[in-house]
Scaffold this active site. Structure first.
Site, mmCIF file in Angstrom:
data_model
loop_
_atom_site.group_PDB
_atom_site.id
_atom_site.type_symbol
_atom_site.label_atom_id
_atom_site.label_comp_id
_atom_site.label_asym_id
_atom_site.label_seq_id
_atom_site.Cartn_x
_atom_site.Cartn_y
_atom_site.Cartn_z
ATOM 1 N N LYS A 83 0.838 -1.209 0.000
ATOM 2 C CA LYS A 83 0.000 0.000 0.000
ATOM 3 C C LYS A 83 0.870 1.256 0.000
ATOM 4 C CE LYS A 83 -2.092 -1.248 3.868
ATOM 5 N NZ LYS A 83 -1.456 -2.538 4.132
ATOM 6 N N ARG A 159 -10.389 0.172 8.583
ATOM 7 C CA ARG A 159 -9.883 -1.166 8.813
ATOM 8 C C ARG A 159 -10.869 -2.011 9.609
ATOM 9 N NH1 ARG A 159 -3.439 -1.843 9.453
ATOM 10 N NH2 ARG A 159 -3.291 -0.029 8.159
ATOM 11 N N ARG A 194 11.589 -5.238 5.173
ATOM 12 C CA ARG A 194 11.287 -3.818 4.925
ATOM 13 C C ARG A 194 12.191 -2.902 5.761
ATOM 14 N NH1 ARG A 194 5.351 -1.938 5.390
ATOM 15 N NH2 ARG A 194 5.413 -3.310 7.196
ATOM 16 N N ARG A 223 10.835 -1.197 11.308
ATOM 17 C CA ARG A 223 9.654 -0.946 12.148
ATOM 18 C C ARG A 223 9.572 -1.982 13.260
ATOM 19 N NH1 ARG A 223 4.559 0.118 8.199
ATOM 20 N NH2 ARG A 223 3.625 -1.320 9.695
ATOM 21 N N ARG A 234 -0.711 -9.478 12.772
ATOM 22 C CA ARG A 234 -1.356 -8.396 12.004
ATOM 23 C C ARG A 234 -2.169 -8.968 10.840
ATOM 24 N NH1 ARG A 234 3.921 -5.358 10.685
ATOM 25 N NH2 ARG A 234 2.692 -4.255 9.133
HETATM 26 P P1 AP5 Z 1 4.731 -1.442 1.944
HETATM 27 O O1 AP5 Z 1 4.435 -0.623 0.748
HETATM 28 O O2 AP5 Z 1 5.377 -0.785 3.109
HETATM 29 O O3 AP5 Z 1 3.438 -2.256 2.390
HETATM 30 P P2 AP5 Z 1 2.148 -1.760 3.164
HETATM 31 O O4 AP5 Z 1 0.987 -2.462 2.553
HETATM 32 O O5 AP5 Z 1 2.115 -0.278 3.244
HETATM 33 O O6 AP5 Z 1 2.451 -2.428 4.546
HETATM 34 P P3 AP5 Z 1 2.224 -1.938 6.029
HETATM 35 O O7 AP5 Z 1 2.928 -2.948 6.881
HETATM 36 O O8 AP5 Z 1 2.621 -0.517 6.223
HETATM 37 O O9 AP5 Z 1 0.727 -2.101 6.179
HETATM 38 P P4 AP5 Z 1 -0.027 -2.240 7.499
HETATM 39 O O10 AP5 Z 1 -1.407 -2.054 7.050
HETATM 40 O O11 AP5 Z 1 0.260 -3.468 8.248
HETATM 41 O O12 AP5 Z 1 0.635 -1.113 8.388
HETATM 42 P P5 AP5 Z 1 0.237 0.391 8.686
HETATM 43 O O13 AP5 Z 1 1.481 1.173 8.678
HETATM 44 O O14 AP5 Z 1 -0.903 0.853 7.899
HETATM 45 O O15 AP5 Z 1 5.618 -2.647 1.426
HETATM 46 C C1 AP5 Z 1 6.114 -3.626 2.314
HETATM 47 C C2 AP5 Z 1 7.455 -4.161 1.790
HETATM 48 O O16 AP5 Z 1 7.251 -4.822 0.559
HETATM 49 C C3 AP5 Z 1 8.478 -3.061 1.502
HETATM 50 O O17 AP5 Z 1 9.748 -3.509 1.874
HETATM 51 C C4 AP5 Z 1 8.415 -2.846 -0.005
HETATM 52 O O18 AP5 Z 1 9.640 -2.420 -0.536
HETATM 53 C C5 AP5 Z 1 8.007 -4.222 -0.488
HETATM 54 N N1 AP5 Z 1 7.139 -4.165 -1.661
HETATM 55 C C6 AP5 Z 1 6.086 -3.323 -1.868
HETATM 56 N N2 AP5 Z 1 5.527 -3.576 -3.074
HETATM 57 C C7 AP5 Z 1 6.221 -4.608 -3.618
HETATM 58 C C8 AP5 Z 1 6.120 -5.339 -4.845
HETATM 59 N N3 AP5 Z 1 5.157 -5.072 -5.735
HETATM 60 N N4 AP5 Z 1 6.987 -6.342 -5.083
HETATM 61 C C9 AP5 Z 1 7.967 -6.645 -4.159
HETATM 62 N N5 AP5 Z 1 8.130 -5.983 -2.989
HETATM 63 C C10 AP5 Z 1 7.258 -4.982 -2.723
HETATM 64 O O19 AP5 Z 1 -0.277 0.245 10.190
HETATM 65 C C11 AP5 Z 1 0.603 -0.050 11.249
HETATM 66 C C12 AP5 Z 1 -0.164 -0.203 12.550
HETATM 67 O O20 AP5 Z 1 -0.870 1.016 12.842
HETATM 68 C C13 AP5 Z 1 -1.240 -1.280 12.550
HETATM 69 O O21 AP5 Z 1 -0.726 -2.541 12.861
HETATM 70 C C14 AP5 Z 1 -2.179 -0.740 13.645
HETATM 71 O O22 AP5 Z 1 -1.661 -1.011 14.919
HETATM 72 C C15 AP5 Z 1 -2.142 0.747 13.441
HETATM 73 N N6 AP5 Z 1 -3.199 1.192 12.540
HETATM 74 C C16 AP5 Z 1 -3.049 1.693 11.285
HETATM 75 N N7 AP5 Z 1 -4.224 1.999 10.739
HETATM 76 C C17 AP5 Z 1 -5.172 1.662 11.654
HETATM 77 C C18 AP5 Z 1 -6.592 1.711 11.646
HETATM 78 N N8 AP5 Z 1 -7.275 2.172 10.590
HETATM 79 N N9 AP5 Z 1 -7.240 1.282 12.741
HETATM 80 C C19 AP5 Z 1 -6.569 0.823 13.816
HETATM 81 N N10 AP5 Z 1 -5.225 0.736 13.869
HETATM 82 C C20 AP5 Z 1 -4.527 1.153 12.806
#
Ligand code: AP5
Length: 621
Positions: A83, A159, A194, A223, A234
């Site tokens: 994402k 979410r 990552r 992270r 997660r």
């Molecule tokens: P990346 O682009 O970072 O993936 P992402 O989908 O953004 O992953 P996240 O881990 O950030 O998602 P998440 O939803 O778990 O975490 P968030 O920060 O929102 O890519 C990941 C890796 O893959 C990278 O190394 C990249 O280089 C590689 N990659 C990407 N695309 C690729 C491809 N096509 N091919 C190969 N490699 C690739 O949330 C974190 C925490 O915040 C949650 O756990 C929760 O505690 C809290 N939180 C966030 N939002 C909420 C909500 N709405 N409600 C409650 N709690 C929340």
């Protein structure tokens, strides 16, 4: 006034048959220029007030009235589905305001705010932060002026179903909900590898996307929630909530196979977003840009201003044409109204039949306008399937009539061809479904007395059927008969037709050898090669669960020049039904890919048959 129509049916300058029943080809794409620039779209120019010639500067309110509604995008998917990576690229290209709840929360944590203190524990353990905290944060961010003005890209929110409901109450609805789909085993590897650059905010991966320099490498951070154990937790939480979120946005959801290189994923994403922009521009452009031009007209007394306008006209026309040709995904193409419902009810209503005739016509016209000459239409709704009932050949004839009259209306001389009797002796005959077809065509209402015989002629299939005055050939369901192969005659016909368009409607070119094994002269390989010279310009197939004809599971549609679209039929609470787009493909999807999309699994490119095997599985036969 300069205007250009991309998908009008006007294929010639020959006088038209005004008395003929015409088919309304909707939505000619107005390419009338706007000297306006829309920040978020690559197809518009960036003009600052200083660059606008003096007389134009007084008219800024008009300029504003032409600025399009900003894009509203939600992106969702499991942890590490990409994402954040896609958001970086989307923001660069479309200038949307990126609202990532993960990033916002991490910023709160690192600044040690009250919110950060509360969120930290949840985040580090991989669980969700309580709804009330996140909802308040997002609502505040969405209400800011930049998000309203430039559009937004909501990443990781909603979410939970409570979060989705909160947006609904605020009347916040996305134009599109992008769901990134990646198999579980890949996700863990992605998370663990990552790394984040705290300075630029860029996302890297130690193996697949390492940093560009040692300097960046030295400052990368991991992270705290990116350990294997926490990623698993997660992922589980994501799965528990995803169904509720997906169903809240199923009407605008597009599932994207994100287990591909990031550039490929982005290509699909940007195509989808550009398509929405383009469609809006087409809708609003026709009204506002014409008004704009009329208002500016009296001021056009300076040679320079005129030149500038001409240049803008030209550039915008080129860019829009390029965009239209490049953007082949079509959740929102050309005012298309979506798949009609009640396709289980037979016979179909006139409205449904007309809908399909129009849909096929538009695709055919677009394809011919692009210079294609070997076109194939493959449409299989119950009412058009003579294999189920011979009377349905009548619907097929109606479709053929719509196409023929529309081309004739543009002054084209159309030859509608039905194969005659083939073979000799005991094997002589024609396919049962086509028996009597020629007579039905003769008896049909062709508008006025002169149409049949002048603009529309009836013929058989073969080289001798091609006359010099014919402009276009429509071949009605050409098919092999038991022991007889139609392809020799087809090939003779297309050779004689040269560069004139030949449209095959529902060909069925499966081998049907006689008991003696006789199958005429041409070898199988040669026939396959010949069949490949035709391009699909329209495909519509209803999909059923294995071995049944009821209920309808979904539909596959392709309308030139757009992508193949896979729809799922969904029964709604009020007993109504709708078709929801679940995936798009650049090539016709294989049965495995379709099954995977329906069962929510990502497709495996490696399993995709290619070459001749892919072709054999493509349904051409
Ligand atoms: P990346 O682009 O970072 O993936 P992402 O989908 O953004 O992953 P996240 O881990 O950030 O998602 P998440 O939803 O778990 O975490 P968030 O920060 O929102 O890519 C990941 C890796 O893959 C990278 O190394 C990249 O280089 C590689 N990659 C990407 N695309 C690729 C491809 N096509 N091919 C190969 N490699 C690739 O949330 C974190 C925490 O915040 C949650 O756990 C929760 O505690 C809290 N939180 C966030 N939002 C909420 C909500 N709405 N409600 C409650 N709690 C929340």
């Amino acid at each position: 006034m300069a205007s250009l129509s991309l998908c009008s049916a006007h294929l010639s300058s020959t006088p038209s048959r005004s008395s003929f029943p015409t088919s309304s080809l909707s939505t000619p794409l107005s390419l009338f220029p706007s000297p306006i620039i829309r920040r978020n779209s690559s197809i518009f120019f960036t003009v600052t007030p200083r660059q606008i010639p003096q007389p134009f500067r007084t008219c800024t309110s008009l300029v504003k009235c032409c600025v399009k509604e900003p894009l509203k995008v939600m992106i969702s998917g499991a942890p590490a589905s990409g994402k954040g990576t896609q958001c970086e690229l989307i923001v660069q290209k479309f200038g949307l305001v990126h609202i990532s709840t993960g990033d916002l929360l991490r910023a709160e944590v690192s600044s040690g705010t009250e919110i950060g203190k509360k969120a930290k524990e949840f985040m580090n353990s991989g669980s969700l932060v309580p709804d009330e905290i996140v909802i308040a944060m997002v609502a505040g961010r969405l209400s800011r002026e930049d998000a309203k003005k430039n559009g937004w890209l909501l990443d990781g929110f909603p979410r939970t179903s409570a979060q989705a409901q909160s947006l609904d109450k605020l009347n916040v609805k996305p134009d599109i909900f992008l769901l990134l789909d990646v198999p579980d085993e890949i996700l863990i590897e992605r998370c663990v590898g990552r790394r984040l650059d705290p300075v630029s905010g860029k996302i890297y991966h130690i193996k697949s996307y390492p940093p560009e320099s040692d300097e960046v490498k030295a400052r990368l951070v991991t992270r705290p929630d990116d350990t294997e154990e926490k990623v698993k937790a997660r992922l589980q939480i994501y799965k528990q909530n995803s169904e509720a979120i997906i169903s809240a946005y199923s009407d605008v959801m597009i599932k994207i196979d994100a287990n591909r290189p990031r550039e490929m994923v982005f290509e699909e994403t940007q195509t989808l977003l550009s398509q929405i922009n383009l469609n809006r521009m087409i809708k609003t452009g026709k009204k506002s840009e014409t008004t704009l031009f009329l208002v500016f007209l009296p001021f056009l007394n300076q040679a320079l201003t005129k030149l500038l306008l001409l240049f803008l006209v030209f550039m915008q026309a080129i860019l829009i044409i390029k965009q239209v040709l490049a953007d082949k995904a079509s959740p929102v193409q050309d005012n298309w109204r979506g798949i009609p419902t009640r396709l289980n009810n037979i016979p179909h209503s006139r409205d449904i039949r007309s809908y399909f005739y129009e849909d096929v016509l538009q695709a055919t016209v677009r394809s011919i306008k692009d210079g294609n000459t070997r076109l194939r239409v493959d449409i299989n709704i119950p009412e058009l399937n003579p294999e189920m009932d011979v009377y349905r050949i009548g619907t097929l004839m109606e479709l053929v009539r719509t196409l023929a009259l529309s081309f004739a209306d543009d002054g084209k001389r159309v030859k509608v061809c039905v194969q005659g009797s083939m073979g000799e002796g005991a094997l002589a005959g024609m396919p049962l479904q086509l028996a009597g077809t020629r007579k039905i065509l003769e008896y049909m209402d062709w508008g006025d007395d002169e149409t049949l015989g002048t603009f529309v002629k009836l013929g058989a299939i073969g080289g001798k059927e091609v006359d010099e005055e014919d402009d276009i050939f429509i071949l009605v369901a050409p098919q092999n008969a038991v022991g007889n192969c139609i392809i020799d005659d087809l090939q003779a016909m297309t050779t004689a037709a040269g560069k004139r368009p030949v449209v095959l409607i529902n060909p069925r070119l499966k081998d049907l050898p006689a008991s003696s094994g006789i199958m005429q002269t041409m070898g199988r390989e040669k026939r396959l090669e010949y069949a490949l010279t035709f391009d699909n310009c329209y495909v519509f197939r209803l999909l059923y669960y294995a071995g049944t004809q009821y209920p309808i599971m979904g539909a596959l549609r392709m309308s030139y020049p757009y992508r193949y679209e896979l729809y799922k039929r969904v029964t709604e609470e009020n007993g109504k039904e709708k078709y929801v787009l679940i995936s798009t493909y650049s090539e016709r999807p294989t049965p495995d890919q379709i099954n995977d999309a329906f069962s929510g699994k990502s497709r495996e490119e490696s399993k995709k048959p290619s070459g001749i095997w892919g072709f054999l599985g493509s349904g051409f036969f």
